[in-house]
Design a protein around this motif. Sequence first.
Motif, PDB file in Angstrom:
ATOM      1  N   UNK A  67      33.906  39.660  42.854  1.00  0.00           N
ATOM      2  CA  UNK A  67      34.050  39.204  41.529  1.00  0.00           C
ATOM      3  C   UNK A  67      33.289  40.018  40.620  1.00  0.00           C
ATOM      4  N   UNK A  68      32.423  40.926  40.984  1.00  0.00           N
ATOM      5  CA  UNK A  68      31.841  41.880  40.115  1.00  0.00           C
ATOM      6  C   UNK A  68      33.076  42.929  39.493  1.00  0.00           C
ATOM      7  N   UNK A 172      47.501  37.119  35.851  1.00  0.00           N
ATOM      8  CA  UNK A 172      47.062  38.275  35.257  1.00  0.00           C
ATOM      9  C   UNK A 172      45.550  38.178  35.669  1.00  0.00           C
ATOM     10  N   UNK A 173      45.412  39.496  36.332  1.00  0.00           N
ATOM     11  CA  UNK A 173      43.941  39.579  36.702  1.00  0.00           C
ATOM     12  C   UNK A 173      43.240  40.737  35.999  1.00  0.00           C
ATOM     13  N   UNK A 174      42.345  40.512  35.331  1.00  0.00           N
ATOM     14  CA  UNK A 174      41.674  41.576  34.485  1.00  0.00           C
ATOM     15  C   UNK A 174      40.312  42.464  35.399  1.00  0.00           C
ATOM     16  N   UNK A 175      40.733  43.676  35.266  1.00  0.00           N
ATOM     17  CA  UNK A 175      39.568  44.363  36.057  1.00  0.00           C
ATOM     18  C   UNK A 175      38.472  44.666  35.403  1.00  0.00           C
ATOM     19  N   UNK A 176      37.178  44.994  35.803  1.00  0.00           N
ATOM     20  CA  UNK A 176      36.078  45.291  35.070  1.00  0.00           C
ATOM     21  C   UNK A 176      36.120  46.447  34.238  1.00  0.00           C
ATOM     22  N   UNK A 177      37.057  47.092  34.559  1.00  0.00           N
ATOM     23  CA  UNK A 177      37.129  48.445  33.157  1.00  0.00           C
ATOM     24  C   UNK A 177      38.347  47.724  32.386  1.00  0.00           C
ATOM     25  N   UNK A 178      38.898  46.575  32.446  1.00  0.00           N
ATOM     26  CA  UNK A 178      39.855  46.220  31.441  1.00  0.00           C
ATOM     27  C   UNK A 178      41.299  46.297  31.687  1.00  0.00           C
ATOM     28  N   UNK A 179      41.495  47.161  32.901  1.00  0.00           N
ATOM     29  CA  UNK A 179      43.017  47.227  33.034  1.00  0.00           C
ATOM     30  C   UNK A 179      43.508  45.905  33.672  1.00  0.00           C
TER      31      UNK A 179
END
Length: 215
Positions: A67-68, A172-179
């Motif tokens: 989750x991080x 839609x899954x948002x990565x920690x880098x915003x992608x």
Amino acid sequence: MSLPPPERPRVPTITVGLRPHPATRPLEAGTDSAPARVSAVGMLLATMYAAPDGTAVFEFKLEDTELDGLRIPPPARPGPADELWKHTCFEVFIGIKGEPAYREFNFSPSGQWAVYDFRAERERNDDFRLAAAPQLRFERDDKEVWLEACLPADALPAAAPGTEFELSLAAVIERADGELEYWAVQHGPGEPDFHARDSFVLMFKTWAEPSEKSR
């Protein structure tokens, strides 16, 4: 630690796995001994069932997930909101079999939701007014995320009890880098497109009282 199983009525359920779009950029390059790591998400499972009161229930669960490595929207005031798909959210697309019209539902871990009505693919009905609002529940722990969305019968496309719908489940899954990653049961060719009707590959039948013959 694992989230406790949800309480459900004694009705048939369907659980499917969603997968990321083939064009998703891997988090890490693969090696000869290990395949490329595509996402921080381990598994994304979706369960659906028709409740006896006419409600359609959809559960989305991220399992074995780092989750991080994701951005999960923080709690917000529950209610309608637009552009939830710009961040982590779960989606249901549903239409009556054989008809071009369909409805799109977006559910955010924040507690916000959105509902859009379409006459045909991406032809939005701007006169649509929702008759009954979705009800959301959200929980998370160290490695799992769980969201339940309950859709009252009046929130679904108008149809008689026992109607069979065509349906697509997506996220839609948002990565920690915003992608953003785009997950679905089935992806078509080209760019991610949750509106493509040929991706409505699941069937969902609303609740109908059993007939005397089947009792």
